[in-house]
Design an enzyme around this catalytic site. Structure first.
Site, PDB file in Angstrom:
ATOM      1  CG  HIS A  24       3.627 -75.898  37.882  1.00  0.00           C
ATOM      2  ND1 HIS A  24       4.854 -75.301  38.038  1.00  0.00           N
ATOM      3  CD2 HIS A  24       3.774 -76.820  36.895  1.00  0.00           C
ATOM      4  CE1 HIS A  24       5.702 -75.834  37.171  1.00  0.00           C
ATOM      5  NE2 HIS A  24       5.067 -76.753  36.467  1.00  0.00           N
ATOM      6  CD  GLN A  76       7.413 -78.521  33.983  1.00  0.00           C
ATOM      7  OE1 GLN A  76       6.500 -78.375  34.791  1.00  0.00           O
ATOM      8  NE2 GLN A  76       7.195 -78.862  32.723  1.00  0.00           N
ATOM      9  CB  CYS A 115       6.559 -74.052  42.697  1.00  0.00           C
ATOM     10  SG  CYS A 115       6.628 -72.294  42.333  1.00  0.00           S
ATOM     11  CD  GLU A 116      13.545 -71.266  42.207  1.00  0.00           C
ATOM     12  OE1 GLU A 116      13.860 -70.204  41.665  1.00  0.00           O
ATOM     13  OE2 GLU A 116      14.341 -72.209  42.372  1.00  0.00           O
ATOM     14  CG  HIS A 117       8.681 -68.581  41.795  1.00  0.00           C
ATOM     15  ND1 HIS A 117       8.405 -68.804  40.474  1.00  0.00           N
ATOM     16  CD2 HIS A 117       9.956 -68.137  41.841  1.00  0.00           C
ATOM     17  CE1 HIS A 117       9.463 -68.495  39.749  1.00  0.00           C
ATOM     18  NE2 HIS A 117      10.419 -68.099  40.549  1.00  0.00           N
ATOM     19  CG  HIS A 118       3.825 -69.539  44.814  1.00  0.00           C
ATOM     20  ND1 HIS A 118       4.085 -69.556  43.457  1.00  0.00           N
ATOM     21  CD2 HIS A 118       3.295 -68.322  45.076  1.00  0.00           C
ATOM     22  CE1 HIS A 118       3.721 -68.412  42.926  1.00  0.00           C
ATOM     23  NE2 HIS A 118       3.242 -67.642  43.881  1.00  0.00           N
ATOM     24  CB  CYS A 166       2.084 -71.929  42.321  1.00  0.00           C
ATOM     25  SG  CYS A 166       3.031 -72.432  40.892  1.00  0.00           S
TER      26      CYS A 166
END
Length: 192
Positions: A154, A126, A84-87, A156
């Site tokens: 995920h 995703q 996941c690019e956010h976390h 996250c």
């Protein structure tokens, strides 16, 4: 990818979370993480167009299609993972289904799996994984009629934040006839 710098920063992170990077169990961890990042982020080395060139071998099979048909090729349960690019948390238990309606070109089945795998090997969303796979498939097969359906978990969401293990995310990317023809889409969903 600069593994030495990554290892240095991993060592610093270990210190910042209160660990001793010099203790026996952690001494090799920074470089192991750097080597792991090189492997799991391999997809960063390539643009979608470069992936098209890498896996763009097709076959002209005139007996596999007819004008305006709805026959499809479907690969399902392709297992991939991503981050996941956010976390930078793992997206796991991901299953990808890729369907397309051949026009004049068909792609080798293993190439579809390789495309899905390579696209996942980037910090991702995703939804973007599906978009990237569809774009690459359209360019290789020269058909607009592509569908990508992905389910995954995920970390996250399952191990931090809301902490709901088992929660699955499903995304669809529909192009061409899969977006326009409800009967065709229902046929695809029934096959899944």
């Amino acid at each position: 990818m600069n593994k030495e710098k990554i290892a240095y920063h991993v060592k610093e992170i270990l210190k910042l979370i209160g660990e001793n990077p010099e203790r026996e169990g952690l001494q090799g961890t920074p470089m192991r993480v750097a080597r792991m990042y090189e492997e799991i982020f391999e997809g960063l080395k390539y643009t979608n167009d470069e992936i098209v060139k890498m896996f763009g071998v097709t076959f002209d099979e005139e007996d596999c299609y007819i004008e305006n048909n709805k026959d499809m090729v479907l690969l399902k349960d392709i297992e991939i993972f991503s981050m996941c690019e956010h976390h930078l948390a793992l997206m796991y238990n991901m299953k990808v289904a890729v369907a397309y309606i051949p026009k004049e070109k068909i792609i080798g089945l293993s190439k579809v799996v390789r495309i899905a795998d390579m696209v996942g090997r980037r910090p991702q969303l995703q939804e973007r994984i599906g978009k990237d796979i569809a774009e690459i498939m359209q360019k290789i097969t020269e058909t607009e009629d592509v569908a990508v359906i992905i389910t995954g978990e995920h970390a996250c969401m399952t191990t931090r934040g809301i902490k709901k293990p088992g929660t699955k995310t499903m995304t669809t990317t529909l192009r061409g006839k899969f977006k326009e023809d409800k009967e065709l889409l229902n046929n695809l969903l029934g096959m899944l």
